[in-house]
Design an enzyme around this catalytic site. Structure first.
Site, short mmCIF file in Angstrom:
data_model
loop_
_atom_site.label_atom_id
_atom_site.label_comp_id
_atom_site.label_asym_id
_atom_site.label_seq_id
_atom_site.Cartn_x
_atom_site.Cartn_y
_atom_site.Cartn_z
N HIS A 178 0.87 -1.18 0.00
CA HIS A 178 0.00 0.00 0.00
C HIS A 178 0.90 1.23 0.00
O HIS A 178 1.69 1.41 0.94
CB HIS A 178 -0.90 0.00 1.24
CG HIS A 178 -1.76 -1.20 1.35
ND1 HIS A 178 -3.05 -1.24 0.84
CD2 HIS A 178 -1.53 -2.44 1.88
CE1 HIS A 178 -3.57 -2.44 1.07
NE2 HIS A 178 -2.67 -3.18 1.70
N HIS A 205 -8.28 -8.34 -0.36
CA HIS A 205 -7.82 -8.83 0.93
C HIS A 205 -8.89 -9.78 1.47
O HIS A 205 -10.07 -9.44 1.51
CB HIS A 205 -7.65 -7.68 1.92
CG HIS A 205 -6.45 -6.81 1.65
ND1 HIS A 205 -6.13 -6.33 0.41
CD2 HIS A 205 -5.49 -6.33 2.51
CE1 HIS A 205 -5.03 -5.59 0.49
NE2 HIS A 205 -4.63 -5.58 1.76
N GLU A 220 -7.34 -12.66 6.30
CA GLU A 220 -6.29 -12.12 7.18
C GLU A 220 -6.84 -12.22 8.61
O GLU A 220 -6.44 -13.09 9.37
CB GLU A 220 -5.97 -10.68 6.81
CG GLU A 220 -4.92 -10.03 7.71
CD GLU A 220 -4.74 -8.54 7.43
OE1 GLU A 220 -3.76 -7.98 7.93
OE2 GLU A 220 -5.60 -7.93 6.75
#
Length: 354
Positions: free
Chosen positions: A22, A200, A203
């Protein structure tokens, strides 16, 4: 365990692709303070040391709180340019040959920063990096999953005048309570536009989020995905379909997903045939760029030279690159690992402390 010195040298020098970084997460405290001074932004911390000391995260949300505060200093194209060049210099030093960089426009447009300022500042730096550092790159626009899908759809439409500057869309921010299906329409729209899709998942969220990202959002890669290890059928599917996981070990450690890297599942996933790749995520906040993540992984786990070759190869195989360029990078990786003597397996050259 301690990594063999010869192998440590090789993993530092191997060509790599970074697919999970990022750009806002590369803002070092020193750069934050320089930009704050340039833009007359008041920070909650008196100096660089105090800001760095605040990087004591307990979970994803506590990290995100300070991450968004740090991004508040980014106001002009020059700011985004400088931040991006800082990252490129660090990545190139770690032998990153190609990077696919996430950026979060909603973080900035909500503060009144124009979409073009964000995209042009980053893209102009990457164009310069291609010349100065022979650094290949592309950009992936990420939606913030704690915001609404309507906001994501509006963000995508606002970015379309700059469509030639990014190759895909992703989904990041707080996973808890924000399942993939919340963004089904915006990902369908992005697919219609011919954009690559990543998200994503797995996680802090459950393995089901990985499955849903694949089946509902139709993503091509999973960012993180480490909790897939809890579902054997899912692991088999990831291996069978060659779905890459962009794993970020130091991030997982810092955010307490895996506080002890010796327990990290990347080696088990790799041995199961999953296309695991290693990346830095938000390196300024998690204390390590690409090589630091590789070294920490090889220090903690019984990874050897064959694994290193595989990880480097996986990173380019999973990249959104033209076939010819991808083949060139893969040939570069294969030549590197065949031209230099292979070190013995790390399991045969470790010291263990208890």
């Amino acid at each position: 365990m301690t990594i063999d010195a010869a192998l440590a040298d090789k993993i530092r020098r191997t060509p790599k692709a970074e697919l999970h970084v990022h750009i806002e997460g590369t803002l070092e405290p020193e750069r934050i303070f320089r930009l704050a001074q340039r833009n007359n932004v008041k920070l909650a911390y008196p100096d660089v040391e105090a800001l760095r000391a605040a990087y004591a995260f307990t979970d994803l949300q506590s990290f995100l709180d300070i991450y968004y505060a740090g991004a508040s200093v980014l106001l002009t194209e020059e700011d985004f340019f400088d931040m991006t060049m800082d990252y490129v210099k660090r990545a190139a030093a770690d032998n990153v040959r190609h990077a696919e960089i996430f950026f979060d426009p909603q973080t900035h447009t909500a503060r009144g920063v124009p979409m073009g300022t964000v995209i042009d500042g980053i893209a102009d730096a990457l164009a310069q990096a291609r010349t100065e550092y022979d650094f290949s790159s592309s950009m992936i626009l990420c939606f913030l999953r704690h915001l609404s899908e309507e906001d994501a759809l509006a963000t995508l439409e606002a970015a379309l005048p700059y469509r030639d500057r990014f190759v895909g869309v992703g989904l990041d921010s707080s996973e808890r309570g924000n399942p993939p299906e919340k963004f089904a329409r915006v990902f369908a729209r992005a697919k219609e536009l011919g954009l690559h899709l990543v998200a994503h998942a797995g996680e802090e969220g459950p393995p089901q989020y990985v499955t849903d990202a694949l089946d509902i959002l139709k993503v091509e890669r999973i960012d993180h995905g480490v909790r897939a290890i809890e579902d054997e059928a899912l692991v088999q599917r990831l291996a069978r379909e060659r779905v890459a996981l962009t794993v970020c070990p130091l991030s997982n450690q810092k955010l307490m997903v895996h506080p002890d890297l010796r327990d990290h599942p990347m080696k088990r996933l790799l041995d199961a045939g999953v296309a695991v790749t290693l990346h830095s995520d938000d390196p300024a906040y998690f204390g390590g760029y690409m090589n630091a993540n590789w070294e920490a992984s090889f220090d903690a786990l019984p990874l050897d030279a064959a694994d290193a070759h595989k990880l480097a190869r996986n990173s380019f195989e999973a990249a959104f690159l033209p076939d010819v360029q991808k083949a060139e990078f893969l040939a570069e990786v294969d030549h590197f690992w065949s031209a230099t003597p292979a070190s013995p397996p790390a399991t045969a050259n470790v010291t263990t402390t208890t």
